[in-house]
Design a protein around this motif. Structure first.
Motif, PDB file in Angstrom:
ATOM      1  N   ALA A 185     -71.235 -45.788  11.060  1.00 53.72           N
ATOM      2  CA  ALA A 185     -71.850 -46.384  12.250  1.00 53.72           C
ATOM      3  C   ALA A 185     -72.795 -45.432  12.981  1.00 53.72           C
ATOM      4  CB  ALA A 185     -70.758 -46.864  13.203  1.00 53.72           C
ATOM      5  N   LYS A 186     -72.624 -44.122  12.775  1.00 56.48           N
ATOM      6  CA  LYS A 186     -73.501 -43.112  13.388  1.00 56.48           C
ATOM      7  C   LYS A 186     -73.604 -43.310  14.911  1.00 56.48           C
ATOM      8  CE  LYS A 186     -76.286 -42.280   9.251  1.00 56.48           C
ATOM      9  NZ  LYS A 186     -75.432 -43.057   8.336  1.00 56.48           N
ATOM     10  N   LEU A 187     -72.464 -43.175  15.573  1.00 50.90           N
ATOM     11  CA  LEU A 187     -72.371 -43.425  17.010  1.00 50.90           C
ATOM     12  C   LEU A 187     -72.562 -42.156  17.829  1.00 50.90           C
ATOM     13  CD1 LEU A 187     -69.213 -45.720  16.891  1.00 50.90           C
ATOM     14  CD2 LEU A 187     -71.590 -46.468  17.178  1.00 50.90           C
ATOM     15  N   LYS A 188     -72.969 -42.358  19.077  1.00 50.24           N
ATOM     16  CA  LYS A 188     -73.052 -41.270  20.051  1.00 50.24           C
ATOM     17  C   LYS A 188     -72.163 -41.628  21.230  1.00 50.24           C
ATOM     18  CE  LYS A 188     -76.167 -38.555  22.976  1.00 50.24           C
ATOM     19  NZ  LYS A 188     -77.578 -38.336  23.405  1.00 50.24           N
ATOM     20  N   ILE A 189     -71.215 -40.758  21.545  1.00 55.05           N
ATOM     21  CA  ILE A 189     -70.207 -41.069  22.555  1.00 55.05           C
ATOM     22  C   ILE A 189     -70.090 -39.929  23.561  1.00 55.05           C
ATOM     23  CG2 ILE A 189     -67.719 -41.415  22.927  1.00 55.05           C
ATOM     24  CD1 ILE A 189     -67.666 -42.979  20.325  1.00 55.05           C
ATOM     25  N   ALA A 190     -69.938 -40.299  24.821  1.00 55.67           N
ATOM     26  CA  ALA A 190     -69.718 -39.327  25.896  1.00 55.67           C
ATOM     27  C   ALA A 190     -68.245 -39.348  26.291  1.00 55.67           C
ATOM     28  CB  ALA A 190     -70.588 -39.655  27.104  1.00 55.67           C
ATOM     29  N   LEU A 191     -67.631 -38.179  26.406  1.00 54.20           N
ATOM     30  CA  LEU A 191     -66.231 -38.052  26.797  1.00 54.20           C
ATOM     31  C   LEU A 191     -66.122 -37.464  28.202  1.00 54.20           C
ATOM     32  CD1 LEU A 191     -64.569 -36.502  23.597  1.00 54.20           C
ATOM     33  CD2 LEU A 191     -64.911 -38.915  24.166  1.00 54.20           C
ATOM     34  N   ASP A 192     -65.216 -38.015  28.983  1.00 56.31           N
ATOM     35  CA  ASP A 192     -64.892 -37.466  30.302  1.00 56.31           C
ATOM     36  C   ASP A 192     -63.369 -37.298  30.384  1.00 56.31           C
ATOM     37  OD1 ASP A 192     -64.504 -36.759  32.905  1.00 56.31           O
ATOM     38  OD2 ASP A 192     -65.515 -38.498  33.792  1.00 56.31           O
ATOM     39  N   PRO A 193     -62.855 -36.097  30.104  1.00 52.86           N
ATOM     40  CA  PRO A 193     -61.408 -35.865  30.202  1.00 52.86           C
ATOM     41  C   PRO A 193     -60.897 -35.833  31.639  1.00 52.86           C
ATOM     42  CG  PRO A 193     -62.508 -34.222  28.812  1.00 52.86           C
ATOM     43  CD  PRO A 193     -63.563 -34.924  29.584  1.00 52.86           C
ATOM     44  N   MET A 194     -61.798 -35.920  32.617  1.00 56.27           N
ATOM     45  CA  MET A 194     -61.436 -35.884  34.030  1.00 56.27           C
ATOM     46  C   MET A 194     -60.651 -34.613  34.362  1.00 56.27           C
ATOM     47  SD  MET A 194     -60.640 -39.907  34.844  1.00 56.27           S
ATOM     48  CE  MET A 194     -61.293 -39.765  36.518  1.00 56.27           C
ATOM     49  N   PHE A 195     -61.075 -33.492  33.751  1.00 57.11           N
ATOM     50  CA  PHE A 195     -60.449 -32.178  33.944  1.00 57.11           C
ATOM     51  C   PHE A 195     -59.005 -32.151  33.462  1.00 57.11           C
ATOM     52  CE2 PHE A 195     -63.661 -32.893  37.259  1.00 57.11           C
ATOM     53  CZ  PHE A 195     -64.549 -31.879  36.967  1.00 57.11           C
ATOM     54  N   GLY A 196     -58.672 -33.090  32.592  1.00 58.41           N
ATOM     55  CA  GLY A 196     -57.312 -33.190  32.064  1.00 58.41           C
ATOM     56  C   GLY A 196     -57.197 -32.609  30.666  1.00 58.41           C
ATOM     57  N   VAL A 197     -56.418 -33.276  29.807  1.00 59.49           N
ATOM     58  CA  VAL A 197     -55.987 -32.646  28.549  1.00 59.49           C
ATOM     59  C   VAL A 197     -56.440 -33.371  27.285  1.00 59.49           C
ATOM     60  CG1 VAL A 197     -53.949 -31.582  29.578  1.00 59.49           C
ATOM     61  CG2 VAL A 197     -53.789 -33.911  28.688  1.00 59.49           C
ATOM     62  N   VAL A 368     -66.677 -51.493  13.097  1.00 58.88           N
ATOM     63  CA  VAL A 368     -66.370 -52.607  12.207  1.00 58.88           C
ATOM     64  C   VAL A 368     -67.137 -53.871  12.602  1.00 58.88           C
ATOM     65  CG1 VAL A 368     -64.550 -54.192  11.461  1.00 58.88           C
ATOM     66  CG2 VAL A 368     -64.109 -51.732  11.537  1.00 58.88           C
ATOM     67  N   VAL A 369     -67.139 -54.187  13.893  1.00 65.76           N
ATOM     68  CA  VAL A 369     -67.823 -55.397  14.357  1.00 65.76           C
ATOM     69  C   VAL A 369     -69.337 -55.223  14.252  1.00 65.76           C
ATOM     70  CG1 VAL A 369     -68.153 -56.940  16.337  1.00 65.76           C
ATOM     71  CG2 VAL A 369     -65.890 -56.001  15.852  1.00 65.76           C
ATOM     72  N   GLY A 370     -69.816 -53.995  14.440  1.00 61.69           N
ATOM     73  CA  GLY A 370     -71.236 -53.725  14.292  1.00 61.69           C
ATOM     74  C   GLY A 370     -72.090 -54.170  15.456  1.00 61.69           C
ATOM     75  N   LYS A 371     -71.483 -54.218  16.641  1.00 58.80           N
ATOM     76  CA  LYS A 371     -72.213 -54.612  17.847  1.00 58.80           C
ATOM     77  C   LYS A 371     -71.894 -53.639  18.980  1.00 58.80           C
ATOM     78  CE  LYS A 371     -72.227 -59.621  16.979  1.00 58.80           C
ATOM     79  NZ  LYS A 371     -71.850 -60.956  17.529  1.00 58.80           N
TER      80      LYS A 371
END
Length: 475
Positions: A185-197, A368-371
């Motif tokens: 799928a070659k996705l780009k994702i941003a993570l925000d751990p909210m200063f957690g673990v 999988v859904v591709g949307k």
């Protein structure tokens, strides 16, 4: 009487007030005695902790007590140990009990302890009530009456074993997710751990699947950046902007101990946990071909009932508290179970909330859904009648709690609502059923708040009903 009282998500208290060394030792001693009485001291307990102030030290305080009582003890030494990792370790190592030092999504001045039982389940009321009873005589005896062994000595003697179960936990999730589909799928994702673990766990899984990952708010900050470490539309505004500005496919956030999840879609919109439960249940039934019911608590969307009915399944309602969700899932073989606060779990994984696994499954669904996520949600919900959830939290004078409880749960008095009322339920709090929805008022089990949730076909009607309940209770 011992001051420690368990709520819906373990014991939580203000640091330096009730969350103290003495009380951590008190609770640990009560659990150690229970373990000994059950004859399972040789299998013992697993202890882990989050990144809150005093969490690492409190884990050692607890381990010292277990070692003093001769209970086999393992302390998870991982830089970032999500609560679901601790629960998975209890299950994987076949330990009878586990303990997480965390106050989850509570404000920074809180800390606490979650207790787990065999299989990595949240301790039910039978266990927590027993621990509260055991603490009473221990508290009277004082700290001198509690056995203990200094942590360095306990480790050196083998009474306490320091372990790292990170790889096993990550591998267990990777084995259940379609990594090939995500890679393609070659996705780009941003993570925000909210200063957690959650950063290390989520980043490891996503990078393994060749996802491009950007991370924000990942430094160690015991004040959580000055905000509540709970993923909501308000607290995730920075993540929303980041997703839009950097053209990410998705934004993922987790609460302080990573058992709850928050999602920002490709348009920068916050997806409520109710929405996530609906699309994941639909995905598991429609695309993965699973079969089985769903479990939700009394304050979670009834749209899950509609999805279940569409596929010939059933939706079960339980009180607030994930121990009720996991218990009913085990009883019914449910596919998925969750709460409107952001916690969910899926059949075949741990019997508790896991924001890491939930995030991985959502990414799989997109692949999988591709949307885009926004289209997936619109496609699913367009098949059902519209529902809008309004939520309000109210602080109150503690002296008024008995009065409010009496009004709702003893006298069974309710407001004169503008919506036609069809019934009431007192499974947990006071839930009023309308022709086209429902409203519930209940006291939080983790914070000094009264919470009102209402679900109706549109925003204005839901907010009006909340205001009618608030005015009736004088909040």
């Amino acid at each position: 009487m011992a001051r420690i009282k368990f709520g819906t998500g373990g014991w939580r208290a203000i640091i330096g007030d009730e969350f103290t060394r003495a009380n951590v030792r008190l609770l640990s001693a009560a659990l150690a005695q229970r373990i000994i009485d059950e004859g399972v001291a040789d299998r013992g307990v697993v202890i882990g902790h989050d990144r809150r102030f005093l969490s690492d030290i409190a884990a050692e305080w607890a381990a010292e007590v277990f070692a003093g009582y001769g209970v086999r003890t393992a302390v998870i030494k991982v830089a970032q140990a999500p609560t679901p990792l601790i629960m998975w370790t209890v299950k994987d190592q076949d330990r009878p009990y586990g303990m997480a030092i965390t106050a989850s999504h509570n404000p920074a001045l809180y800390n606490g302890i979650k207790v787990f039982t065999h299989g990595g389940r949240d301790a039910d009321e039978t266990v927590t009530d027993d621990l509260e009873r055991r603490m009473e005589p221990l508290e009277g005896a004082g700290e001198a009456g509690i056995a203990s062994m200094p942590y360095p000595k306990a480790v050196a003697s083998g009474a306490v074993e320091e372990i790292d179960t990170f790889n096993g936990y990550i591998d267990s999730i990777i084995a259940q997710v379609d990594m090939d589909a995500i890679r393609e799928a070659k996705l780009k994702i941003a993570l925000d751990p909210m200063f957690g673990v959650s950063r290390t766990s989520l980043q490891t899984i996503l990078l393994t699947a060749r996802v491009e990952v950007d991370v924000i708010n990942d430094r160690h900050d015991t004040l959580f950046g000055g905000r509540l470490p709970s993923p909501t539309s308000h607290t995730l505004q920075a993540l929303s902007r980041y997703v839009v500005d950097h053209r990410c496919d998705l934004g993922i956030a987790t609460d302080g101990d990573a058992d709850r999840i928050g999602i920002i879609d490709d348009r920068g919109h916050f997806l409520h946990p109710n929405q996530l439960l609906v699309i994941l249940y639909y995905y598991l039934l429609r695309y993965k071909g699973w079969r089985g019911p769903v479990v939700r608590n009394v304050a979670t969307t009834s749209l899950l009932d509609d999805v279940a009915e569409r596929f010939g399944e059933r939706c079960y309602e339980v009180p607030v508290g994930f121990k009720w969700v996991s218990g009913k899932m085990a009883e019914t073989g449910a596919v998925i179970g969750g709460e409107s606060s952001g916690g969910l779990t899926v059949r075949g994984h741990i019997a508790g909330k896991d924001g890491i696994y939930a995030a991985a499954l959502l990414v799989e669904m997109m692949a999988v859904v591709g949307k885009p996520m926004s289209e997936i949600y619109d496609d699913i919900t367009s098949q059902f009648a519209p529902r809008y959830m309004a939520e309000e939290d109210f602080a109150f004078d503690p002296d008024r709690k008995p009065e409010i409880l009496a009004t709702l749960l003893e006298e069974h008095r309710i407001p004169t609502f503008s919506e036609p009322v069809t019934g009431t339920s007192y499974l947990d709090g006071c839930k009023v059923l309308f022709e086209e929805g429902w409203i519930i008022a209940r006291f939080s089990g983790t914070e000094p708040l009264l919470r009102i949730f209402c679900e109706l076909p549109d925003r204005a009607r839901a907010e009006r009903a909340c205001e009618e309940f608030r005015a009736f209770l004088g909040l």
